[in-house]
Design a protein around this motif. Sequence first.
Motif, short mmCIF file in Angstrom:
data_model
loop_
_atom_site.label_atom_id
_atom_site.label_comp_id
_atom_site.label_asym_id
_atom_site.label_seq_id
_atom_site.Cartn_x
_atom_site.Cartn_y
_atom_site.Cartn_z
N LEU A 199 13.70 9.88 -4.74
CA LEU A 199 13.21 8.54 -4.38
C LEU A 199 14.37 7.56 -4.22
N PHE A 200 15.36 7.62 -5.09
CA PHE A 200 16.52 6.73 -4.97
C PHE A 200 17.33 7.05 -3.71
N VAL A 232 0.84 -1.20 0.00
CA VAL A 232 0.00 0.00 0.00
C VAL A 232 0.87 1.25 0.00
N ALA A 233 1.95 1.22 0.79
CA ALA A 233 2.86 2.37 0.83
C ALA A 233 3.53 2.59 -0.53
N TYR A 234 3.82 1.50 -1.23
CA TYR A 234 4.42 1.61 -2.56
C TYR A 234 3.46 2.31 -3.52
N ALA A 235 2.20 1.93 -3.48
CA ALA A 235 1.21 2.58 -4.34
C ALA A 235 1.08 4.06 -3.98
N GLY A 236 1.12 4.36 -2.69
CA GLY A 236 1.05 5.76 -2.26
C GLY A 236 2.29 6.53 -2.70
N LEU A 237 3.44 5.90 -2.64
CA LEU A 237 4.67 6.55 -3.07
C LEU A 237 4.64 6.86 -4.57
N LEU A 238 4.09 5.94 -5.35
CA LEU A 238 3.96 6.20 -6.79
C LEU A 238 3.04 7.39 -7.04
N TRP A 293 10.69 17.00 -17.85
CA TRP A 293 11.79 16.05 -17.70
C TRP A 293 12.65 16.39 -16.48
N ALA A 294 12.88 17.67 -16.19
CA ALA A 294 13.67 18.08 -15.02
C ALA A 294 12.93 17.74 -13.73
N ALA A 295 11.62 17.99 -13.73
CA ALA A 295 10.82 17.68 -12.55
C ALA A 295 10.84 16.18 -12.27
N ALA A 296 10.70 15.37 -13.32
CA ALA A 296 10.72 13.91 -13.16
C ALA A 296 12.09 13.44 -12.68
N LEU A 297 13.16 14.06 -13.17
CA LEU A 297 14.51 13.69 -12.76
C LEU A 297 14.75 14.01 -11.29
N ILE A 298 14.31 15.13 -10.83
CA ILE A 298 14.47 15.52 -9.42
C ILE A 298 13.71 14.55 -8.51
N VAL A 299 12.46 14.24 -8.86
CA VAL A 299 11.66 13.32 -8.05
C VAL A 299 12.28 11.93 -8.04
N THR A 300 12.78 11.47 -9.17
CA THR A 300 13.42 10.15 -9.25
C THR A 300 14.67 10.10 -8.38
N GLY A 301 15.48 11.13 -8.43
CA GLY A 301 16.69 11.19 -7.60
C GLY A 301 16.35 11.18 -6.11
#
Length: 140
Positions: A97-98, A64-70, A87-95
């Motif tokens: 999360l990692f 459930v937490a994984y679905a919420g995180l997505l 693309w910059a916004a997606a890159l920042i969010v991905t970084g």
Amino acid sequence: MTGTTDTARPVRDEHHSVGELVSQATEQLSHLVRQEVALAKEELAAKGRRAGRGGGLLGAAGAVAYAGLLALAGTATAALSLTLSVWAAALIVTGALFLFAGLLAAAGRAQLRRAAPPRPEETLGSVRADVEEIRERAHR
């Protein structure tokens, strides 16, 4: 009959040979070991059942937490895309999360290293007490 009193100790009917005593001791020790093994099995089974239930609940919470995180990642990307390109916004969010995943992995690894091995502590204590009692009686 003279006036003397008999001060001899009463004779017990329970005279056992050494062979009978050894046989009884062996039988009692065997029975004790079987009881300790049964206790250890029951203790480990109970711990296993609790761990299984806890693991299942943690797994469900993780899903459930994984679905919420997505969903949160999508929301954060959409919010950042209002000021940056998508693309910059997606890159920042991905970084981010990692980075968060790396912190969680390090904390989990530290917890696993500190975890005690699963042992039947009560049974081990009981066995130690039994061995000590046997040693004391053997010395008498």
